[in-house]
Scaffold this motif. Structure first.
Motif, PDB file in Angstrom:
ATOM      1  N   THR A 123      23.601-149.012  64.602  1.00  8.95           N
ATOM      2  CA  THR A 123      24.950-148.684  64.138  1.00  8.95           C
ATOM      3  C   THR A 123      25.370-149.607  63.005  1.00  8.95           C
ATOM      4  OG1 THR A 123      26.030-150.178  65.709  1.00  8.95           O
ATOM      5  CG2 THR A 123      25.659-147.874  66.433  1.00  8.95           C
ATOM      6  N   PRO A 150      32.123-144.658  62.313  1.00  9.76           N
ATOM      7  CA  PRO A 150      30.691-144.370  62.185  1.00  9.76           C
ATOM      8  C   PRO A 150      30.396-143.581  60.910  1.00  9.76           C
ATOM      9  CG  PRO A 150      31.684-142.878  63.755  1.00  9.76           C
ATOM     10  CD  PRO A 150      32.756-143.859  63.361  1.00  9.76           C
ATOM     11  N   LEU A 173      24.157-142.015  61.408  1.00 10.42           N
ATOM     12  CA  LEU A 173      23.893-142.153  62.849  1.00 10.42           C
ATOM     13  C   LEU A 173      23.198-140.920  63.423  1.00 10.42           C
ATOM     14  CD1 LEU A 173      27.017-144.052  64.194  1.00 10.42           C
ATOM     15  CD2 LEU A 173      24.853-144.930  63.305  1.00 10.42           C
TER      16      LEU A 173
END
Length: 189
Positions: free
Chosen positions: A89, A127, A131
């Motif tokens: 991440t 995010p 991802l």
């Protein structure tokens, strides 16, 4: 700093001298093993020594990103994916046992035995679309609201992997560590 004391574990540390997820997500995951650390040195008002964002004025309120490991574990369960690596991440500090999202807007301290590192939790660390490539299909959407917290470094200090103490001005519930925090729904009058 006073506050409520929580025993946590630092399970991941990352400092990156270069941007790894540049541009649109591709099929190949960029090499990242060299970004993993056993120890991070942090400077007040500057950020993480050796990180690409250290000393950049645009990142003064986002010098250190903190993520709950449970967020990635819960995502893996929801997606039916195998174990997922939380450092993919690209958050600097991955904690186990802390409701990280509750630290938004609060000053807190992390101490892994070398003295407290004072951080001010700020906005969410949203995010990115990468991802879906580096973790699993659906991870970009699934990490919304639990992608961690961007923090300003308020003191010099160091973090190492292993047991740590988190001092928080607000109560934290470790059982909620992997839950997504959604923005409040606004009603129109």
């Amino acid at each position: 700093m006073g506050g409520l004391r929580y025993d946590v574990e630092v399970v991941g540390l990352l400092a990156s001298p270069a941007h790894r997820y540049a541009g649109r997500p591709g099929g190949e995951v960029p090499a990242q093993a060299g970004d993993r650390r056993d120890r991070l040195e942090v400077r007040a008002g500057h950020g993480i020594v050796g990180d690409r964002y250290a000393g950049h004025p645009a990142h003064r309120d986002a010098q250190v990103t903190v993520l709950a490991a449970e967020s990635v574990e819960r995502l893996a369960a929801e997606l039916g994916a195998g174990p997922l690596d939380p450092l993919l991440t690209r958050r600097n500090v991955v904690l186990r046992g802390a409701e990280v999202e509750a630290l938004r807007g609060h000053t807190f301290a992390l101490d892994g035995g070398t003295g407290p590192l004072l951080l001010r939790g700020g906005r969410p660390a949203n995010p990115c679309a990468w991802l879906d490539v580096v973790l699993a299909a659906g991870a970009h959407r699934g990490m919304r609201g639990r992608g961690g917290v961007r923090c300003a470094a308020l003191s010099d200090g160091a973090l190492t992997l292993g047991p740590a103490v988190l001092l928080s001005p607000v109560p934290l519930d470790a059982t909620r560590a992997g839950e997504a925090v959604r923005p409040a729904v606004r009603t129109v009058r």
